[in-house]
Design a protein around this motif. Structure first.
Motif, mmCIF file in Angstrom:
data_model
loop_
_atom_site.group_PDB
_atom_site.id
_atom_site.type_symbol
_atom_site.label_atom_id
_atom_site.label_comp_id
_atom_site.label_asym_id
_atom_site.label_seq_id
_atom_site.Cartn_x
_atom_site.Cartn_y
_atom_site.Cartn_z
ATOM 1 N N ILE A 308 0.861 -1.185 0.000
ATOM 2 C CA ILE A 308 0.000 0.000 0.000
ATOM 3 C C ILE A 308 0.893 1.229 0.000
ATOM 4 O O ILE A 308 1.514 1.568 1.028
ATOM 5 C CB ILE A 308 -0.936 0.031 1.226
ATOM 6 N N GLY A 309 0.999 1.879 -1.142
ATOM 7 C CA GLY A 309 1.824 3.079 -1.231
ATOM 8 C C GLY A 309 3.271 2.826 -0.868
ATOM 9 O O GLY A 309 3.905 3.665 -0.210
ATOM 10 N N GLY A 310 3.789 1.674 -1.278
ATOM 11 C CA GLY A 310 5.178 1.343 -0.974
ATOM 12 C C GLY A 310 5.416 0.839 0.425
ATOM 13 O O GLY A 310 6.560 0.653 0.845
ATOM 14 N N ARG A 311 4.345 0.573 1.148
ATOM 15 C CA ARG A 311 4.457 0.091 2.534
ATOM 16 C C ARG A 311 3.720 -1.234 2.655
ATOM 17 O O ARG A 311 2.560 -1.350 2.231
ATOM 18 C CB ARG A 311 3.848 1.130 3.475
ATOM 19 N N GLY A 312 4.356 -2.231 3.238
ATOM 20 C CA GLY A 312 3.709 -3.513 3.424
ATOM 21 C C GLY A 312 2.622 -3.450 4.484
ATOM 22 O O GLY A 312 2.821 -2.879 5.553
ATOM 23 N N VAL A 313 1.470 -4.015 4.179
ATOM 24 C CA VAL A 313 0.386 -4.191 5.154
ATOM 25 C C VAL A 313 0.055 -5.672 5.143
ATOM 26 O O VAL A 313 -0.226 -6.246 4.082
ATOM 27 C CB VAL A 313 -0.852 -3.350 4.798
ATOM 28 N N TYR A 314 0.086 -6.307 6.308
ATOM 29 C CA TYR A 314 -0.018 -7.761 6.310
ATOM 30 C C TYR A 314 -0.625 -8.296 7.606
ATOM 31 O O TYR A 314 -0.695 -7.595 8.619
ATOM 32 C CB TYR A 314 1.358 -8.383 6.080
ATOM 33 N N GLY A 352 -3.559 -9.996 13.925
ATOM 34 C CA GLY A 352 -2.985 -8.671 13.834
ATOM 35 C C GLY A 352 -2.950 -8.266 12.374
ATOM 36 O O GLY A 352 -2.625 -9.077 11.504
ATOM 37 N N ILE A 353 -3.319 -7.039 12.087
ATOM 38 C CA ILE A 353 -3.159 -6.469 10.743
ATOM 39 C C ILE A 353 -2.294 -5.230 10.926
ATOM 40 O O ILE A 353 -2.710 -4.262 11.575
ATOM 41 C CB ILE A 353 -4.501 -6.109 10.092
ATOM 42 N N VAL A 354 -1.103 -5.272 10.379
ATOM 43 C CA VAL A 354 -0.105 -4.260 10.722
ATOM 44 C C VAL A 354 0.513 -3.641 9.472
ATOM 45 O O VAL A 354 0.534 -4.245 8.397
ATOM 46 C CB VAL A 354 1.005 -4.859 11.608
ATOM 47 N N ALA A 355 1.034 -2.432 9.668
ATOM 48 C CA ALA A 355 1.700 -1.706 8.596
ATOM 49 C C ALA A 355 3.190 -1.650 8.892
ATOM 50 O O ALA A 355 3.610 -1.387 10.023
ATOM 51 C CB ALA A 355 1.131 -0.296 8.477
ATOM 52 N N GLU A 356 3.964 -1.881 7.867
ATOM 53 C CA GLU A 356 5.420 -1.843 7.965
ATOM 54 C C GLU A 356 5.893 -0.418 8.260
ATOM 55 O O GLU A 356 5.403 0.546 7.665
ATOM 56 C CB GLU A 356 5.989 -2.331 6.635
ATOM 57 N N LEU A 357 6.838 -0.299 9.182
ATOM 58 C CA LEU A 357 7.427 0.999 9.502
ATOM 59 C C LEU A 357 8.824 1.098 8.903
ATOM 60 O O LEU A 357 9.514 0.095 8.729
ATOM 61 C CB LEU A 357 7.490 1.195 11.014
ATOM 62 N N LYS A 358 9.228 2.323 8.631
ATOM 63 C CA LYS A 358 10.530 2.576 8.032
ATOM 64 C C LYS A 358 11.307 3.575 8.886
ATOM 65 O O LYS A 358 10.734 4.248 9.740
ATOM 66 C CB LYS A 358 10.348 3.096 6.607
ATOM 67 N N GLN A 359 12.600 3.666 8.647
ATOM 68 C CA GLN A 359 13.452 4.533 9.457
ATOM 69 C C GLN A 359 12.908 5.955 9.538
ATOM 70 O O GLN A 359 12.906 6.577 10.604
ATOM 71 C CB GLN A 359 14.875 4.549 8.881
ATOM 72 N N GLU A 360 12.436 6.492 8.405
ATOM 73 C CA GLU A 360 11.984 7.889 8.395
ATOM 74 C C GLU A 360 10.735 8.113 9.244
ATOM 75 O O GLU A 360 10.438 9.260 9.630
ATOM 76 C CB GLU A 360 11.724 8.356 6.961
ATOM 77 N N ASP A 361 10.003 7.048 9.558
ATOM 78 C CA ASP A 361 8.807 7.200 10.387
ATOM 79 C C ASP A 361 9.142 7.605 11.820
ATOM 80 O O ASP A 361 8.272 8.096 12.550
ATOM 81 C CB ASP A 361 8.006 5.895 10.410
ATOM 82 N N PHE A 362 10.391 7.398 12.220
ATOM 83 C CA PHE A 362 10.772 7.664 13.607
ATOM 84 C C PHE A 362 11.469 9.013 13.788
ATOM 85 O O PHE A 362 11.924 9.337 14.890
ATOM 86 C CB PHE A 362 11.673 6.538 14.116
ATOM 87 N N ILE A 363 11.524 9.814 12.728
ATOM 88 C CA ILE A 363 12.196 11.116 12.826
ATOM 89 C C ILE A 363 11.609 11.997 13.939
ATOM 90 O O ILE A 363 12.364 12.638 14.682
ATOM 91 C CB ILE A 363 12.154 11.841 11.457
ATOM 92 N N PRO A 364 10.275 12.017 14.125
ATOM 93 C CA PRO A 364 9.735 12.838 15.230
ATOM 94 C C PRO A 364 10.216 12.393 16.617
ATOM 95 O O PRO A 364 10.070 13.144 17.585
ATOM 96 C CB PRO A 364 8.221 12.656 15.091
ATOM 97 N N PRO A 430 -0.997 6.645 14.276
ATOM 98 C CA PRO A 430 -0.467 7.691 13.398
ATOM 99 C C PRO A 430 -1.256 7.724 12.088
ATOM 100 O O PRO A 430 -1.717 6.683 11.598
ATOM 101 C CB PRO A 430 0.982 7.257 13.164
ATOM 102 N N LYS A 431 -1.401 8.919 11.520
ATOM 103 C CA LYS A 431 -2.224 9.088 10.332
ATOM 104 C C LYS A 431 -1.809 8.152 9.208
ATOM 105 O O LYS A 431 -2.644 7.512 8.564
ATOM 106 C CB LYS A 431 -2.159 10.540 9.865
ATOM 107 N N PHE A 432 -0.492 8.024 8.986
ATOM 108 C CA PHE A 432 -0.050 7.203 7.861
ATOM 109 C C PHE A 432 -0.315 5.716 8.110
ATOM 110 O O PHE A 432 -0.564 4.959 7.169
ATOM 111 C CB PHE A 432 1.436 7.457 7.554
ATOM 112 N N VAL A 433 -0.280 5.284 9.364
ATOM 113 C CA VAL A 433 -0.615 3.894 9.688
ATOM 114 C C VAL A 433 -2.113 3.666 9.499
ATOM 115 O O VAL A 433 -2.537 2.671 8.888
ATOM 116 C CB VAL A 433 -0.195 3.544 11.129
ATOM 117 N N PHE A 434 -2.914 4.600 10.005
ATOM 118 C CA PHE A 434 -4.372 4.491 9.889
ATOM 119 C C PHE A 434 -4.788 4.393 8.426
ATOM 120 O O PHE A 434 -5.582 3.518 8.041
ATOM 121 C CB PHE A 434 -5.017 5.704 10.562
ATOM 122 N N GLN A 435 -4.237 5.246 7.587
ATOM 123 C CA GLN A 435 -4.611 5.255 6.178
ATOM 124 C C GLN A 435 -4.118 4.000 5.450
ATOM 125 O O GLN A 435 -4.823 3.450 4.594
ATOM 126 C CB GLN A 435 -4.060 6.513 5.506
#
Length: 517
Positions: A308-314, A352-364, A430-435
């Motif tokens: 989904i938009g370059g992010r794994g959802v599984y 569990g239905i989860v979205a893959e996180l990437k390094q840039e997601d943790f910048i905040p 987080p918004k990007f996880v929700f979407q």
């Protein structure tokens, strides 16, 4: 003589011994009276087409009597006067490293922050009924680790990291059903694992090892860059120049200890999301392409992955015929997971239905350094606690409502014991996880027609998919890259992802600790 056959059969033939014998007799032209025994070597279900088949590998004993060979434990030596190795944590990595140490003639000293398997259920009931979370005794902490009370699935893809068969045989020797040796996706069940874990502990103690409960490790004893022992919360000191650290993926205090002491750790991306529950009958009808699951098929699991938009959802840790569990490890947070008993007989399925996180997601969260992913987890869990009313009641939504961004007006009953409450899950995730999850569920429904239904319920959050930290170690010696004699091990250190892979890593670390100079 014996003959091995690979067969693809309808379930009503494969799952009935007399029908299977008749089929082999007829197809292979072997008189029925000559077939003395059928031994199932491999068993898997293929539901990819409308007709469901069972794939079997069978050893046929033809005019030869079958003599069952019991699977026995190794001849463990007595190690009460042997060199001691400390193991921090009594999950699968810790327990199997202890068994390996005993087998190698070393004395394991196992320190577990939680309680034994007989005492843990009282604290689980406190979470479920009274919303009281014991930081040391819960679904994640205590003898046997998270796997003991969260399903007992034994499937792993990490077959290059160790001997999977050996782990399964040890589990059988300790009391597991021998069918786990043949199943493609073996499973023991939460109701059976405690007795097995207890027998492992009793064996360790009988052979001279030690297992101590209520011993949370709070500090490491170091001389320069060498480990010399550990200190527990109540001030006890345990001394050894070899320490296997097998604390699990939720031991945040250990990660914080390492960071405070300047010991190398790294941020490790993970995946977060929700846990969704359907009626098992619906999942069966989707997966088996039938109105009603027949008597010869088990409750169906499912596994789905979408980009989904370059992010794994599984899907993650899918539990057929299971229950959603309250897995917080500290007051002020909500965490969900799932489990099934050995028969998987409950009327609901959850995953569990989860979205893959990437390094840039943790910048905040960069101010937290290598603990950024852990703080990311914590923020979601704390928001869920607030949204649920500051108890263990989980914020939830019907599945279609979740996808459409609505707050559900009501919710059906689910298996989650503390209860659920309608909530705006976009305020928890987080918004990007929700979407990503919203779009992921839409894509899931394309592959699994009927999956997207408002009879299904989304529970938030599912955050403990893996460790948010990795503890670097030398690839050859398995020692920490800077602390000699310290062996980061298992899921908490970032080297495993379940019971089998954790057990294999525990064995490897024990083997390296034994040969260390």
């Amino acid at each position: 003589m014996t003959q091995e056959l690979e067969l693809r059969l309808l379930p009503e033939i494969a799952e009935q011994a007399d029908q299977l014998t008749q089929y082999i007799s007829k197809s292979k032209k072997i008189p029925p009276s000559d077939i003395k025994h059928l031994e199932i070597l491999n068993h898997s279900i293929d539901a990819r087409q409308k007709t469901v088949f069972v794939n079997l590998k069978v050893r046929v004993y033809i005019n030869e009597e079958f003599v069952e060979k019991p699977i026995l434990l190794p001849d463990y030596p007595d190690v009460r006067n042997s060199k001691e190795v400390i193991i921090v944590g009594a999950g699968p990595a810790g327990l199997f490293s202890a068994l390996q140490l005993v087998e190698s003639g070393y004395k394991p000293i196992v320190l577990e922050r939680g309680k034994d398997v007989s005492e843990r259920p009282k604290d689980l009931q406190n979470i479920n009924a009274h919303h009281i979370v014991d930081e040391d005794s819960n679904y994640c902490f205590g003898e046997g680790g998270a796997g003991t009370y969260s399903d007992g699935k034994l499937y792993t893809r990490s077959k290059k990291r160790g001997n999977v068969r050996r782990i399964l045989e040890l589990l059988v020797a300790f009391g597991a059903n021998p069918n786990i040796l043949a199943e493609a996706h073996p499973h023991i069940g939460t109701n059976k694992l405690p007795k097995i874990v207890k027998k492992i502990r009793e064996t360790i103690i009988e052979r001279g090892g030690e297992v101590h409960f209520n011993k949370r490790v709070t500090d490491l004893l170091l001389e320069g860059n060498s480990i010399k022992g550990v200190v527990t919360k109540n001030g006890d000191r345990f001394l050894s120049d070899r320490v296997i650290l097998a604390t699990g993926h939720s031991a945040r205090d250990i990660f914080e200890l390492f960071y405070a002491k300047g010991i190398d750790i790294n941020l490790k991306p993970l995946a977060v999301g929700v846990r969704v529950e359907h009626k098992q009958s619906l999942i069966d009808s989707i997966q088996y392409s039938c109105d009603v699951r027949g008597p010869f098929l088990p409750p169906s699991p499912y596994s789905v992955v979408k980009q989904i938009g370059g992010r794994g959802v599984y899907s993650f840790c899918m539990c057929p015929g299971g229950v959603i569990a309250a897995c917080a490890t500290k007051p002020g947070e909500i965490v969900t997971n799932g489990w099934s008993s050995s028969k998987r007989a409950r009327p609901t399925a959850n995953s569990g239905i989860v979205a893959e996180l990437k390094q840039e997601d943790f910048i905040p969260f960069k101010k937290f350094g290598p603990l950024a992913a852990m703080e990311f987890q914590k923020e979601i869990e704390q928001k869920a606690w607030v949204a649920g009313g500051k108890t263990q009641v989980a914020p939830a939504a019907r599945l279609v409502d979740f996808v459409e961004g609505k707050i559900s007006s009501d919710l059906p009953k689910t298996s989650y014991p503390p209860g659920i409450i309608p909530a705006d899950l976009s305020s928890v995730l987080p918004k990007f996880v929700f979407q990503a999850l919203q779009n992921g569920f839409k894509e899931f429904n394309k592959s699994m027609k009927g999956y997207l239904t408002n009879e299904a319920v989304v529970h938030a959050p599912e955050t403990r998919t893996s460790s948010p930290v990795s503890i670097p170690r030398d690839p050859e010696t398995l020692e920490h890259i800077r602390i000699k004699g310290l062996y980061p091990c298992g899921e908490g250190a970032g080297y495993a992802g379940g019971i089998i892979s954790a057990a294999m890593d525990g064995i490897r670390c024990a083997q390296m600790a034994v040969i260390a100079k």
